[in-house]
Design a protein around this motif. Structure first.
Motif, short mmCIF file in Angstrom:
data_model
loop_
_atom_site.label_atom_id
_atom_site.label_comp_id
_atom_site.label_asym_id
_atom_site.label_seq_id
_atom_site.Cartn_x
_atom_site.Cartn_y
_atom_site.Cartn_z
N UNK A 1 1.63 10.25 15.03
CA UNK A 1 2.98 10.15 14.47
C UNK A 1 3.72 11.47 14.38
N UNK A 2 3.10 12.52 13.93
CA UNK A 2 3.76 13.80 13.77
C UNK A 2 3.87 14.63 15.05
N UNK A 3 3.30 14.15 16.14
CA UNK A 3 3.25 14.93 17.38
C UNK A 3 3.97 14.25 18.55
N UNK A 4 4.85 13.34 18.24
CA UNK A 4 5.55 12.58 19.28
C UNK A 4 6.82 13.29 19.73
N UNK A 5 7.07 13.21 21.02
CA UNK A 5 8.30 13.76 21.59
C UNK A 5 9.41 12.71 21.50
N UNK A 6 10.61 13.19 21.26
CA UNK A 6 11.76 12.28 21.22
C UNK A 6 12.04 11.76 22.63
N UNK A 7 12.42 10.51 22.71
CA UNK A 7 12.83 9.95 23.99
C UNK A 7 14.15 10.62 24.39
N UNK A 8 14.35 10.86 25.68
CA UNK A 8 15.62 11.45 26.12
C UNK A 8 16.74 10.42 26.04
N UNK A 9 17.94 10.83 26.39
CA UNK A 9 19.07 9.92 26.46
C UNK A 9 18.77 8.84 27.50
N UNK A 10 18.70 7.61 27.05
CA UNK A 10 18.48 6.47 27.93
C UNK A 10 19.67 5.53 27.73
N UNK A 11 20.72 5.82 28.45
CA UNK A 11 21.94 5.03 28.31
C UNK A 11 22.58 4.85 29.67
N UNK A 12 23.43 3.86 29.76
CA UNK A 12 24.15 3.61 31.00
C UNK A 12 24.53 2.15 31.12
N UNK A 13 24.76 1.74 32.34
CA UNK A 13 25.14 0.35 32.63
C UNK A 13 23.89 -0.50 32.82
N UNK A 14 23.97 -1.73 32.37
CA UNK A 14 22.88 -2.68 32.56
C UNK A 14 23.06 -3.40 33.89
N UNK A 15 22.05 -4.16 34.28
CA UNK A 15 22.15 -4.87 35.56
C UNK A 15 23.26 -5.93 35.54
N UNK A 16 23.71 -6.31 34.35
CA UNK A 16 24.82 -7.26 34.27
C UNK A 16 26.15 -6.59 33.93
N UNK A 17 26.20 -5.25 34.09
CA UNK A 17 27.45 -4.51 33.97
C UNK A 17 27.86 -4.10 32.57
#
Length: 184
Positions: A38-54
């Motif tokens: 728990x104390x040693x986890x890296x943050x997820x990067x920016x995961x954003x954008x368009x979905x397959x349904x736009x």
């Protein structure tokens, strides 16, 4: 370009080991699932954008929930094998503080991706990432997706708690999800 080429070479695999060297602060289990304390986890990067349904999607909007991210492609045999299990578990955990998100990669258009989700009963959104740019945002030496399929479980703070670099069935998926969901 070299990173994309390397990613292409590792595509659609049935397992693998993590990159990076030195103290990575994660433990490789014998079941193909890597976890981070728990104390040693890296943050997820920016995961954003368009979905397959736009539509527009930002994984950060799910902070406060456990997020299961599955990197897949409609052209990937192991992805087809595991899709039924992701559909089943995502439905079972609907409304239980868990959000599933797919990242569709290397499909040249959204048409096969939409057909894949319909065929396999996938009811959660998938970001459309034809070039693999979202996967390349993860830092080397972290629990990053390196193969297709890859699965990540983000804790409620948006940090990567677990990763699998192989196709999963429902039992293996739940082994990743349940411990993170039990954290308060």
């Amino acid at each position: 370009m070299a990173a994309v080429a390397a990613l292409s070479l590792s595509a659609c695999g049935n397992g693998g080991t993590s990159g990076g060297g030195g103290n990575t602060n994660f433990v490789t289990g014998n079941n193909g699932i890597d976890t981070a304390a728990r104390g040693e986890r890296a943050a997820a990067p920016d995961l954003s954008g368009k979905t397959i349904d736009g539509k527009t999607l930002d994984v950060a909007d799910y902070k406060g929930k456990v997020v299961v991210i599955n990197v897949w492609g409609s052209w990937c045999g192991p992805c087809r094998e595991e899709a039924q299990y992701f559909a089943k578990v995502s439905k079972a955990y609907e409304g239980k503080d868990v959000q599933f998100v797919g990242i569709n990669t290397r499909d040249t258009s959204t048409t096969p991706a939409v057909a894949f989700e319909k065929e396999h009963g996938i009811g959660y959104p998938s970001l459309y990432d034809p070039t693999g740019r979202l996967m390349l945002r993860f830092k080397k030496g972290t629990l990053n997706p390196q193969l297709i399929p890859s699965t990540l479980v983000l804790d409620r703070d948006g940090n990567v708690a677990a990763r699998a670099l192989e196709a999963l069935d429902d039992t293996a998926l739940l082994k990743m999800l349940k411990p993170v969901l039990a954290e308060k």
